[in-house]
Motif scaffolding. Sequence first.
Motif, PDB file in Angstrom:
ATOM      1  N   ARG A  40     -23.646 123.358 116.385  1.00 20.14           N
ATOM      2  CA  ARG A  40     -22.252 123.176 115.983  1.00 20.14           C
ATOM      3  C   ARG A  40     -21.884 124.402 115.147  1.00 20.14           C
ATOM      4  O   ARG A  40     -22.587 124.754 114.200  1.00 20.14           O
ATOM      5  CB  ARG A  40     -22.087 121.899 115.166  1.00 20.14           C
ATOM      6  CG  ARG A  40     -20.639 121.565 114.889  1.00 20.14           C
ATOM      7  CD  ARG A  40     -20.540 120.112 114.414  1.00 20.14           C
ATOM      8  NE  ARG A  40     -19.178 119.704 114.284  1.00 20.14           N
ATOM      9  CZ  ARG A  40     -18.428 119.217 115.285  1.00 20.14           C
ATOM     10  NH1 ARG A  40     -18.957 119.098 116.483  1.00 20.14           N
ATOM     11  NH2 ARG A  40     -17.194 118.870 115.081  1.00 20.14           N
ATOM     12  N   ASP A  78     -13.195 124.561 110.183  1.00 19.50           N
ATOM     13  CA  ASP A  78     -13.040 124.016 111.524  1.00 19.50           C
ATOM     14  C   ASP A  78     -14.410 124.126 112.181  1.00 19.50           C
ATOM     15  O   ASP A  78     -15.204 125.003 111.822  1.00 19.50           O
ATOM     16  CB  ASP A  78     -12.038 124.827 112.356  1.00 19.50           C
ATOM     17  CG  ASP A  78     -10.596 124.472 112.047  1.00 19.50           C
ATOM     18  OD1 ASP A  78     -10.342 123.320 111.631  1.00 19.50           O
ATOM     19  OD2 ASP A  78      -9.725 125.342 112.218  1.00 19.50           O
ATOM     20  N   THR A 109     -20.649 125.672 123.619  1.00 23.67           N
ATOM     21  CA  THR A 109     -20.218 125.319 124.973  1.00 23.67           C
ATOM     22  C   THR A 109     -21.252 125.686 126.032  1.00 23.67           C
ATOM     23  O   THR A 109     -21.314 125.037 127.066  1.00 23.67           O
ATOM     24  CB  THR A 109     -18.886 126.010 125.319  1.00 23.67           C
ATOM     25  OG1 THR A 109     -19.024 127.408 125.138  1.00 23.67           O
ATOM     26  CG2 THR A 109     -17.772 125.475 124.447  1.00 23.67           C
ATOM     27  N   HIS A 163     -16.779 123.439 116.084  1.00 20.45           N
ATOM     28  CA  HIS A 163     -16.835 123.122 117.508  1.00 20.45           C
ATOM     29  C   HIS A 163     -18.279 123.185 117.959  1.00 20.45           C
ATOM     30  O   HIS A 163     -19.099 123.881 117.367  1.00 20.45           O
ATOM     31  CB  HIS A 163     -15.957 124.080 118.334  1.00 20.45           C
ATOM     32  CG  HIS A 163     -16.435 125.500 118.309  1.00 20.45           C
ATOM     33  ND1 HIS A 163     -17.336 125.997 119.202  1.00 20.45           N
ATOM     34  CD2 HIS A 163     -16.154 126.527 117.465  1.00 20.45           C
ATOM     35  CE1 HIS A 163     -17.576 127.283 118.934  1.00 20.45           C
ATOM     36  NE2 HIS A 163     -16.873 127.619 117.870  1.00 20.45           N
ATOM     37  N   TRP A 164     -18.571 122.431 119.021  1.00 15.68           N
ATOM     38  CA  TRP A 164     -19.912 122.433 119.577  1.00 15.68           C
ATOM     39  C   TRP A 164     -20.090 123.631 120.496  1.00 15.68           C
ATOM     40  O   TRP A 164     -19.151 124.061 121.152  1.00 15.68           O
ATOM     41  CB  TRP A 164     -20.184 121.149 120.357  1.00 15.68           C
ATOM     42  CG  TRP A 164     -20.439 119.978 119.477  1.00 15.68           C
ATOM     43  CD1 TRP A 164     -19.565 118.972 119.176  1.00 15.68           C
ATOM     44  CD2 TRP A 164     -21.639 119.688 118.764  1.00 15.68           C
ATOM     45  NE1 TRP A 164     -20.156 118.082 118.320  1.00 15.68           N
ATOM     46  CE2 TRP A 164     -21.429 118.491 118.056  1.00 15.68           C
ATOM     47  CE3 TRP A 164     -22.870 120.319 118.654  1.00 15.68           C
ATOM     48  CZ2 TRP A 164     -22.400 117.916 117.251  1.00 15.68           C
ATOM     49  CZ3 TRP A 164     -23.845 119.744 117.852  1.00 15.68           C
ATOM     50  CH2 TRP A 164     -23.604 118.562 117.168  1.00 15.68           C
TER      51      TRP A 164
END
Length: 107
Positions: free
Chosen positions: A61, A45, A50, A47-48
């Motif tokens: 990432r 998985d 934040t 995610h960038w």
Amino acid sequence: MLDVLEAFLVSGEELHGFAVAKAAGKPTGSIYPILARLEQAGWLDSHWETEHPKEGRPRRRFYVLTSNGAQEARSVIMERRGKLPSPAVEQPRPRPEFGFLTRWTGA
């Protein structure tokens, strides 16, 4: 791909692409396609980042093994290399012998 999977198994946490490249000892140009394939297969998985990155650095990432990906990674590494990598263990920091030294060493 085995080196990338081992990097995740050893770290036990999410990693950004450059950290994976460094841990695997491979150039980033070969790491990112592997990360994309592993994510597409459901092993990772991502995610960038934040928070805003430091000036002059692009957003990162972050990638993490899914539970299924971790099981599959262990299985593939055992099949191909015959052993699992040792997880990273943080070594305890040496403590000063005398209590008054903590003020000077920042421990």
